[in-house]
Each structure stands twice: as C-alpha cells, then as structure tokens.
Scaffold this active site. Structure first.
Site, PDB file in Angstrom:
ATOM      1  N   GLU A 138      15.554 -65.487  36.532  1.00  0.00           N
ATOM      2  CA  GLU A 138      14.104 -65.282  36.419  1.00  0.00           C
ATOM      3  C   GLU A 138      13.749 -64.516  35.137  1.00  0.00           C
ATOM      4  OE1 GLU A 138      12.081 -66.781  38.255  1.00  0.00           O
ATOM      5  OE2 GLU A 138      12.823 -66.971  40.310  1.00  0.00           O
ATOM      6  N   HIS A 152      10.702 -58.166  41.393  1.00  0.00           N
ATOM      7  CA  HIS A 152      10.458 -59.436  42.090  1.00  0.00           C
ATOM      8  C   HIS A 152      11.259 -59.385  43.382  1.00  0.00           C
ATOM      9  CE1 HIS A 152      10.345 -63.493  43.423  1.00  0.00           C
ATOM     10  NE2 HIS A 152      11.641 -63.651  43.246  1.00  0.00           N
ATOM     11  N   HIS A 165      11.167 -60.616  47.995  1.00  0.00           N
ATOM     12  CA  HIS A 165      10.725 -61.604  48.987  1.00  0.00           C
ATOM     13  C   HIS A 165      10.236 -60.902  50.263  1.00  0.00           C
ATOM     14  CE1 HIS A 165      13.880 -64.613  47.128  1.00  0.00           C
ATOM     15  NE2 HIS A 165      12.889 -64.339  46.310  1.00  0.00           N
ATOM     16  N   GLU A 203      -6.290 -48.965  52.188  1.00  0.00           N
ATOM     17  CA  GLU A 203      -5.470 -48.523  51.049  1.00  0.00           C
ATOM     18  C   GLU A 203      -5.417 -49.576  49.929  1.00  0.00           C
ATOM     19  OE1 GLU A 203      -3.360 -45.658  50.440  1.00  0.00           O
ATOM     20  OE2 GLU A 203      -4.792 -44.884  51.892  1.00  0.00           O
ATOM     21  N   HIS A 222       7.391 -68.142  48.289  1.00  0.00           N
ATOM     22  CA  HIS A 222       8.581 -67.591  47.623  1.00  0.00           C
ATOM     23  C   HIS A 222       8.656 -66.065  47.639  1.00  0.00           C
ATOM     24  CE1 HIS A 222      11.157 -67.604  43.662  1.00  0.00           C
ATOM     25  NE2 HIS A 222      11.476 -66.620  44.470  1.00  0.00           N
TER      26      HIS A 222
HETATM   27 ZN   LIG Z   1      12.829 -65.013  44.264  1.00  0.00          ZN
END
Ligand SMILES: [Zn+2]
Length: 272
Positions: free
Chosen positions: A115, A139, A141, A169, A210
């Site tokens: 990525e 990044h 999940h 919040e 994702h």
């Molecule tokens: Zn990912």
C-alpha cells in the site's frame, strides 16, 4: 504514552500502536500498515545510505528528501507489537519524488508495504493541507466500519452524517467529516489516487468493503481518530441489532456540540 521525539521513542509508539491494532482485531494476519513522516530528530542514526533507488509507482514532489518509517510488505502487526525492528523500515524519497531507497530496517530483504502508493499520496496531500502537521498514518480493518459499508450505498456526506449522529464525540474529533472511497483493488494505484482525493478534505477515509485510513500529527492521534469513528459504527451496529436505529443526534444537536468546541460543520455533510 511514549516520547516519540527520537527514533527509539518513535519505535516504541509504533510497537504500542501495532499491539493495539492487533488486540482490537483490526489487523488479521498481515493486514494493516503504519507510516510516519520523520522529523529531523526522529531520523535513525544507523543509515547505510547506499541503497538502490526504486520506482515508487507514484510521483510525490511534496515529499522530496523526506524520510518515512513504513511497514514492510507481509509484516504482521502481532510481530511489530513484539519488536518494531521486525516488519518496519525507513525509506528516503529522491529529489524528483518518484523513487525511494531503503535506509534502515526491512529485515530479510523485505520491501515497503504494497500500500506504499496510498501512504505516499496520503502523506503528500496531508502535508500540504495541514501545513506540515500531519505525519502519522494508519491503515487498518476496523470490523464495524467495514461492515457498515455493506449495509447500504454510501457517499462521503451520508457516511459522515451517520457517524456524527451516532456519537457526539465524532463532530469534535472529525469536524471536517469522514471521506468515503468506493471499492478499488487493494494495493493498486487507483485506490491510492481515490484515497488521496478523499483525504484532501478529511483526515479520515473509509475504503468500501476493506478498511480505513487515518492520519494525524502522531500515532496516538491517528489511532484516536479511527477509534472514535469505529465506536460510532459499533454503536450503530448494536442499536440496529437491538430493534433498529430509529433516531440519533439531530442536526441542531450536532451543531450545538460543534459550536461548544468552537467548530463549524460543513452544511453539505449535514445533508447526508
Ligand atoms: Zn487493508
């Protein structure tokens, strides 16, 4: 909280963040990656400096000469949480912004995360729009946020409005909203470019089916940003399974919360 003003201190904050992502269940197997655009004081001492330049796949003039600590491809957060010297490395961006070389880490001939294009474009755009403040990107999940993208068609306004309405919040932590990125193949340049567009206005973006990207000045703040959005998605999930979501914070209540913190909400996002 660790002192991240030195490279060793930063590695400790990476270790803590990786362990946290693993324990939250947001980083299965080799999922998730971290990158930090290094300050002068955070640069590693042991730099060989003779690495080969490798094409980055994207061009990032804003990052010329920058060094970044990034996850290695295939690295497990579970391992990085034990020892950040496993599964992380430092890269330097060349003078034309289209290539990098490895300076530190990357054991066993590892390379930067697949990525990397997303990380580079995100750092470039956020460096520009935050005046250089945003440096730490995660990044990962988060289960409830990813599941939420499977419940209906979203866009940035409708996703932001839903998250804001589930937890007061949220307007304070991400008053600029949460970007929504329609599905693209993981690790591809199309995803990187779509993510870059979403992150020009937002420090947080959800990738459909994702995961999520969050970027802030340090890892604690980036993790806190993602934590807050995931909490809102979890509240939505629990309410939905407890008979249905029939109400949440109204526009007036959202504006009142924001105003009490001296913040303004984008009226277009409130229409979502
Ligand atoms: Zn990912």
């Amino acid at each position: 909280m660790s002192d991240s003003s030195t490279f060793e201190g930063l590695l400790e904050t990476v270790r803590e963040a990786a362990l946290d992502l693993w324990h939250k269940g947001w980083a299965e197997r080799n999922a998730g990656n971290i990158s930090v655009r290094l300050k002068e004081t955070q640069r590693p001492v042991e730099v060989p400096g003779d690495g080969q330049w490798v094409q980055a796949g994207v061009t990032v003039p804003d990052l010329v000469g920058e060094m970044l600590l990034v996850s290695a491809t295939g690295s497990y957060m579970r391992q990085v949480g034990r020892d950040p010297r496993e599964g992380m490395g430092v890269i330097e961006i060349n003078q034309t912004g289209d290539a990098y070389r490895k300076l530190w880490g990357f054991k066993s001939d590892q390379n930067p995360t697949s990525e990397l294009p997303s990380h580079l474009l995100t750092h470039a755009v956020r460096k520009r729009v935050s005046g250089g403040a945003d440096r730490a990107m995660i990044h990962t999940h988060p289960t409830h946020l990813v599941a939420l993208t499977m419940t209906r068609d979203f866009n940035t306004a409708s996703l932001t409005r839903l998250l804001w309405s589930m937890h007061p919040e949220c307007t304070v932590v991400f008053p600029e909203g949460c970007g929504f990125v329609p599905f693209e193949v993981p690790g591809g340049n199309a995803l990187a470019v779509a993510g870059e567009a979403a992150l020009e206005k937002h420090a947080l973006a959800v990738w459909e089916y994702h995961g999520v990207v969050g970027i802030r000045p340090d890892l604690d703040a980036a993790l806190g940003l993602i934590d807050t959005a995931e909490k809102a998605a979890a509240i939505y999930t629990v309410a939905a399974s407890a008979g249905g979501v029939r109400r949440g914070l109204s526009d007036d209540q959202l504006r009142a919360v924001a105003e009490s913190f001296g913040l303004q909400l984008d009226p277009d996002l409130l229409k979502g």
